[in-house]
Design a protein around this motif. Structure first.
Motif, short mmCIF file in Angstrom:
data_model
loop_
_atom_site.label_atom_id
_atom_site.label_comp_id
_atom_site.label_asym_id
_atom_site.label_seq_id
_atom_site.Cartn_x
_atom_site.Cartn_y
_atom_site.Cartn_z
N THR A 68 0.77 -1.28 0.13
CA THR A 68 -0.03 -0.04 -0.04
C THR A 68 0.73 1.55 0.36
O THR A 68 0.52 1.94 -0.40
N GLU A 69 2.39 1.04 -0.07
CA GLU A 69 3.60 2.35 0.40
C GLU A 69 4.46 1.80 0.01
O GLU A 69 5.04 0.73 0.14
N GLN A 70 4.56 2.16 -0.88
CA GLN A 70 6.45 2.30 -1.19
C GLN A 70 6.83 3.58 -1.29
O GLN A 70 6.45 4.08 -2.58
N ASP A 71 8.37 4.00 -0.73
CA ASP A 71 9.07 4.68 -1.06
C ASP A 71 10.53 4.68 -1.15
O ASP A 71 11.19 3.39 -0.23
N ALA A 72 11.18 3.98 -2.66
CA ALA A 72 12.40 3.67 -2.73
C ALA A 72 13.87 4.46 -2.37
O ALA A 72 14.62 3.74 -1.75
N ALA A 73 13.27 5.85 -2.14
CA ALA A 73 14.40 6.44 -1.75
C ALA A 73 14.43 6.34 -0.16
O ALA A 73 15.95 6.24 0.58
N ASP A 74 13.28 6.19 0.84
CA ASP A 74 13.93 5.91 2.14
C ASP A 74 13.95 4.91 2.79
O ASP A 74 13.76 4.08 3.40
N HIS A 75 13.05 3.70 1.02
CA HIS A 75 13.81 2.52 2.21
C HIS A 75 12.40 1.66 2.72
O HIS A 75 13.50 1.54 3.68
N ASP A 99 11.23 -1.25 7.03
CA ASP A 99 11.80 -0.08 7.09
C ASP A 99 13.37 -0.37 7.08
O ASP A 99 13.89 -0.82 8.15
N LEU A 100 14.28 -0.43 5.98
CA LEU A 100 15.24 -0.84 5.55
C LEU A 100 16.55 0.06 5.76
O LEU A 100 16.04 1.54 5.55
N GLN A 101 18.18 -0.35 5.99
CA GLN A 101 18.95 0.23 6.64
C GLN A 101 19.70 -0.89 5.62
O GLN A 101 20.06 -2.02 5.63
N ASP A 102 21.53 0.06 5.45
CA ASP A 102 22.29 -0.91 4.98
C ASP A 102 22.51 -2.25 6.11
O ASP A 102 22.51 -2.16 7.22
N GLY A 103 22.27 -2.89 5.37
CA GLY A 103 23.35 -5.06 6.16
C GLY A 103 21.35 -5.18 7.07
O GLY A 103 21.97 -6.01 8.12
#
Length: 143
Positions: A68-75, A99-103
């Motif tokens: 329902t939501e996706q923001d590729a810039a903010d992952h 909510d993604l971050q490296d690793g």
């Protein structure tokens, strides 16, 4: 009954690869123990089924999962699950936020459960959902 859970996962893949992977419903839905994709209904939605064991009961829920939501810039991505208990009156609905971050990343789950599953009590429901999401988070890290 409402249940809120938070889990983290770690992975070797890049943040962009992880974001693409969580949006791949054909890969991500089967990461939930007992879940299968029944039919793709669109690029960001699917009909699915999950079989869940709660104490001595085994319950099957069928329904839809939609990004329902996706923001590729903010992952950041949000998925909505709407399901009904097969042969029963209950439902299991949820909003899952990634909510993604490296690793790796964080998974926040807000679930609303009614019917036979809710009658098992908050401790049982929370324990079963916590184990499902914890297992799911571990599988995400290995995809």
């Amino acid at each position: 009954m409402a249940v809120a859970l938070d889990h983290a996962f770690t992975t070797e893949r890049s943040i962009d690869e992880s974001f693409a992977m969580i949006l791949d419903l054909d890969r991500v839905i089967p990461c939930v123990e007992g879940a299968t994709v029944l039919e793709r209904t669109g690029p960001e939605s699917a009909k699915a089924e999950i079989k869940v064991k709660m104490g001595a009961m085994s319950l099957t829920f069928t329904g839809t999962l939609e990004v329902t939501e996706q923001d590729a810039a903010d992952h950041h991505a949000v998925m909505t699950v709407k399901s009904r208990e097969v042969g029963g009156q209950g439902h299991a609905n949820a909003t899952i936020t990634f909510d993604l971050q490296d690793g790796g990343g964080n998974i926040h789950t807000n679930a609303q459960i009614t019917g036979k599953a809710a009658s098992m009590g908050e401790g049982v429901v929370t324990g079963v959902l916590d184990a499902l999401v914890k297992d799911f988070a571990g599988k995400l890290g290995k995809l």
